[in-house]
Design an enzyme around this catalytic site. Structure first.
Site, short mmCIF file in Angstrom:
data_model
loop_
_atom_site.label_atom_id
_atom_site.label_comp_id
_atom_site.label_asym_id
_atom_site.label_seq_id
_atom_site.Cartn_x
_atom_site.Cartn_y
_atom_site.Cartn_z
N LYS A 40 0.82 -1.22 0.00
CA LYS A 40 0.00 0.00 0.00
C LYS A 40 0.86 1.27 0.00
CE LYS A 40 -3.73 -2.51 2.20
NZ LYS A 40 -4.40 -2.91 0.97
N GLU A 140 0.36 -1.21 7.15
CA GLU A 140 1.07 -2.46 6.83
C GLU A 140 2.46 -2.51 7.47
OE1 GLU A 140 -0.91 -4.14 2.74
OE2 GLU A 140 0.76 -2.75 2.54
N ASN A 185 -11.83 3.10 3.47
CA ASN A 185 -12.92 2.68 2.59
C ASN A 185 -14.11 2.34 3.51
OD1 ASN A 185 -12.53 0.08 3.57
ND2 ASN A 185 -11.46 -0.65 1.75
N THR A 221 -13.56 6.43 0.68
CA THR A 221 -13.58 5.97 -0.72
C THR A 221 -14.73 4.97 -0.86
OG1 THR A 221 -11.88 4.30 -0.21
CG2 THR A 221 -11.12 6.38 -1.11
N ASP A 247 -9.58 -5.17 -12.89
CA ASP A 247 -8.87 -5.58 -11.68
C ASP A 247 -8.88 -4.39 -10.71
OD1 ASP A 247 -7.10 -6.35 -9.71
OD2 ASP A 247 -5.50 -6.95 -11.07
N ASP A 253 -5.24 2.74 -3.27
CA ASP A 253 -3.90 3.36 -3.20
C ASP A 253 -3.73 4.39 -4.32
OD1 ASP A 253 -3.36 1.60 -1.11
OD2 ASP A 253 -2.58 0.07 -2.47
N SER A 283 -7.38 3.31 -12.96
CA SER A 283 -6.53 2.18 -12.55
C SER A 283 -7.26 0.84 -12.63
CB SER A 283 -5.98 2.41 -11.13
OG SER A 283 -6.95 2.08 -10.15
N GLY A 286 -7.03 -1.39 -15.83
CA GLY A 286 -5.82 -2.15 -16.13
C GLY A 286 -5.65 -3.30 -15.15
#
Ligand code: RIB
Length: 308
Positions: A40, A140, A185, A221, A247, A253, A283, A286
């Protein structure tokens, strides 16, 4: 241009595209695999750098070939790696990711070297942090290091943005009160607030409880539904874009890296959110995480085509 400091993780993403998850004891063939740079923290740094941002990364890599690849990637992106250190005898962070036909993902993380990023490492970076316009954090790395970074940012007067991912319950109220931006989120917001978040209205209610803890700006988000702002400047929603998702890994991020880049340039939250919602939508068209992030030119083309 002042720098954005990203203090956090880097991972090697091991992405398997699957038709469905195997059941216990079952072996299943999957159609496709790809390896990429992720984590992340690194994803957020990469998005900012691809858009032209000046980024300082504070992170730890392992004692393996994955680390060489990650360092080369940071250098290719022009990210300042003075505070990226190798940890002898420890593996790099890795993230097996499973992406289903519907573009949704399940992620496992092995922190590896990321777990060794300590408060002392953050102290060593302090002279460079002083020059930064924004500090960006995620969860993380060890929580003690995240709290220490928040304390340092607050003491130095650097605005701090926390992306509370992966989700944890019960972040310290003392540290929440030192944040300028909290960017969860919906599921992270639910865990942090202890409330059900199943609609933008519920997200608004839950975000207000976090504001009551002293966070100045909460940005939620909402995936394909865009993003919600609740904070000192009022409340508004930026609508999402209708795209064909392939995807969704790393889309949050992408949002944060783009938001950090734009906000650190002119302090306009609504404008930065509008750009970030569009960048994140781009994003998901892709494959992979960083591999799906456009540079400034690619994003300008997407934005023009989608009226962003
Ligand atoms: O947010 C997506 C990221 O989560 C992936 O790149 C993976 O490495 C995990 O950290």
């Amino acid at each position: 241009m002042k720098k954005i400091a990203v203090i956090g993780s880097n991972m090697v993403d091991l992405v398997t595209y699957i038709d469905r998850m195997p059941a216990q004891g079952e072996t299943l063939e999957a159609p496709r695999f790809a390896m990429g740079c992720g984590g992340k923290g690194a994803n957020q740094a990469a998005a900012s750098a691809l858009l032209g941002g000046n980024v300082l990364m504070v992170t730890k890599v392992g004692d393996d070939a994955f680390a060489d690849n990650t360092l080369a990637n940071f250098q290719r992106l022009g990210i300042d790696t003075r505070f990226v250190e190798r940890v002898p005898g420890v593996s790099s962070g890795v993230a097996p990711i499973f992406v289903q036909d519907n573009a949704h993902n399940s992620i496992l993380i092995v922190k590896g070297a990321n777990a060794h990023l300590s408060p002392a490492d953050i102290d060593r970076a302090e002279p460079a942090l002083r020059e930064c316009a924004l500090m960006v954090l995620q969860l993380e790395i060890e929580l003690a290091s995240v709290y220490h970074a928040i304390d340092v940012g607050h003491r130095l007067g650097i605005p701090v943005l926390l992306n509370p991912a992966p989700a944890v319950a019960g972040l310290s109220p003392e540290h929440l009160a030192k944040l300028d931006f909290l960017v969860p989120n919906e599921s992270e917001l639910a865990l942090l607030s202890g409330q059900t978040v199943d609609s933008p209205e519920a997200a608004s209610r839950a975000a207000r409880t976090l504001m009551a803890n002293g966070v100045r700006h909460v940005i939620v988000t909402l995936g394909e539904h865009g993003a919600l702002y609740v904070g000192e400047e009022g409340e508004w929603r930026v609508q999402g874009h209708c795209v064909e998702a392939r995807d969704t890994s790393g889309a949050g991020d992408a949002f944060i890296g783009c938001f950090a880049h734009h906000w650190s340039r002119d302090g306009d939250i609504r404008k930065a959110m509008t750009q970030a919602v569009a960048y994140s939508a781009c994003s998901v068209t892709g494959l992979g995480t960083q591999s799906s992030y456009p540079d400034a030119e690619g994003f300008a083309r997407f934005a023009a085509a989608h009226g962003a």
